[in-house]
Write an enzyme that holds these catalytic residues in place. Structure first.
Site, short mmCIF file in Angstrom:
data_model
loop_
_atom_site.label_atom_id
_atom_site.label_comp_id
_atom_site.label_asym_id
_atom_site.label_seq_id
_atom_site.Cartn_x
_atom_site.Cartn_y
_atom_site.Cartn_z
N ASN A 146 0.87 -1.17 0.00
CA ASN A 146 0.00 0.00 0.00
C ASN A 146 0.91 1.22 0.00
OD1 ASN A 146 -1.72 2.11 0.49
ND2 ASN A 146 -2.41 1.39 2.50
N TRP A 147 1.04 1.82 -1.16
CA TRP A 147 2.00 2.94 -1.28
C TRP A 147 1.47 4.24 -0.69
CZ3 TRP A 147 4.07 2.21 -7.04
CH2 TRP A 147 4.77 1.00 -7.10
N LYS A 148 0.20 4.25 -0.29
CA LYS A 148 -0.41 5.44 0.31
C LYS A 148 -0.14 6.68 -0.56
CE LYS A 148 -0.20 3.17 4.77
NZ LYS A 148 -0.07 3.25 6.22
N HIS A 152 -9.55 1.11 4.84
CA HIS A 152 -8.29 1.30 5.56
C HIS A 152 -8.53 2.22 6.76
CE1 HIS A 152 -4.18 2.47 6.48
NE2 HIS A 152 -3.80 1.38 5.82
N GLU A 201 -6.94 4.60 7.83
CA GLU A 201 -6.74 6.02 7.52
C GLU A 201 -7.98 6.61 6.84
OE1 GLU A 201 -2.99 5.47 5.51
OE2 GLU A 201 -2.09 4.91 7.42
N GLY A 249 2.90 -0.99 4.34
CA GLY A 249 2.97 0.43 4.02
C GLY A 249 4.41 0.84 3.76
N GLY A 250 5.04 1.40 4.78
CA GLY A 250 6.37 1.98 4.64
C GLY A 250 7.38 1.09 3.92
N GLU A 288 -5.36 -4.87 10.46
CA GLU A 288 -4.37 -3.82 10.66
C GLU A 288 -4.68 -3.08 11.95
OE1 GLU A 288 -2.40 -2.75 6.60
OE2 GLU A 288 -3.97 -1.32 7.08
P1 13P Z 1 3.07 0.37 7.73
O1 13P Z 1 3.60 -0.90 7.13
O2 13P Z 1 3.81 1.58 7.29
O3 13P Z 1 2.93 0.26 9.22
O4 13P Z 1 1.57 0.57 7.15
C1 13P Z 1 0.67 -0.48 7.23
C2 13P Z 1 -0.51 -0.13 6.44
O5 13P Z 1 -1.27 0.76 6.78
C3 13P Z 1 -0.74 -0.87 5.20
O6 13P Z 1 -2.01 -0.64 4.69
#
Ligand code: 13P
Length: 249
Positions: free
Chosen positions: A9-11, A94, A96, A232-233, A166
């Protein structure tokens, strides 16, 4: 029996250049790693990333879609548009989106229906906040979210879903759930799914997300009900993303 799914998930990250470079690196290594790989860039990067993935087996996904089918809803992107952009998957609900943009369980449920109607695989995100975990409510929260998002689906629709656990307190914090903490929730999710329908319940893939890194991935994937990761990261670095994928084999 459940083939691992390793999803990035590149956000809200990446330029056209950096996203295509990342996709090119992932695609180049993908044939050597026997897992399903998926990258989910922002909407406007879908086309260049798709081009960079070329004929590799890396799948493309979106990070969101509209609960509306069409009409006067400025700024929205419909499930049909997502599907026509070459996506096979879409992340829905998600934390977020829920936390920053006020998405409710009912919105998540509507989006799951939209995705399935376009033959997209919804990756339905669930997970508790730190306060809810401290109060011992994680299983209650996750089961409420599952009831709402997936409770109305028949077994065929259910079998086409992926669920991502998550925990909000583990996202972007560097503080992953321990393998045991994650497995406890995944086991409860598996039980919920099997309670709905044994066949589909056993095949739906359950991803863990929240500070997954190359050094903690293997222990997480060793858990019985953890079938992959939503990252994510670490998905923004091709070497880290691929190292996590190798840990799932
Ligand atoms: P991180 O791996 O940066 O903690 O993010 C997880 C995430 O929200 C994937 O959707």
């Amino acid at each position: 029996m459940r083939r691992p799914l390793i999803a990035g998930n590149w956000k809200l990250n990446g330029s056209r250049d950096s996203a295509t470079a990342l996709a090119t690196e992932v695609a180049a290594a993908s044939s050597e790693i026997d897992v399903d790989l998926l990258v989910c860039p922002s909407f406007t990067l879908l086309a260049p990333v798709q081009a960079a993935l070329g004929s590799s087996c890396v799948a493309l996904g979106a990070q969101n879609l509209s609960a509306h089918e069409s009409g006067a809803v400025t700024g929205e992107v419909s499930a049909q548009m997502v599907a026509e952009s070459g996506c096979r998957y879409v992340i829905i609900g998600h934390s977020e989106r829920r936390g920053l943009f006020g998405e409710r369980d009912s919105d998540v449920a509507a989006k799951v229906q939209r995705a399935l109607a376009q033959s997209l695989v919804p990756i339905v995100c669930v997970g508790e906040s730190l306060d809810e975990r401290d109060a011992g409510q994680e299983l209650a929260v996750v089961s409420r979210q599952l009831d709402s998002a997936l409770g109305a689906l028949d077994s065929t629709a259910l079998a086409n879903c992926v669920v991502a656990y998550e925990p909000v307190w583990a996202i972007g914090t560097g503080r992953s759930a321990s393998p045991e903490q994650a497995q406890a929730v995944h086991a409860a999710m598996r039980e919920w799914l099997i309670g709905r329908e044994a066949g589909a319940g056993n095949t739906v893939r359950l991803l863990y997300g929240g500070s997954v890194k190359p050094d903690n991935a293997r222990a997480l994937f060793a858990q019985r009900d953890i079938d992959g990761a939503l990252i994510g990261g670490a998905s923004l670095d091709a070497a880290d993303f691929l190292a996590i994928a190798r840990a799932a084999v």
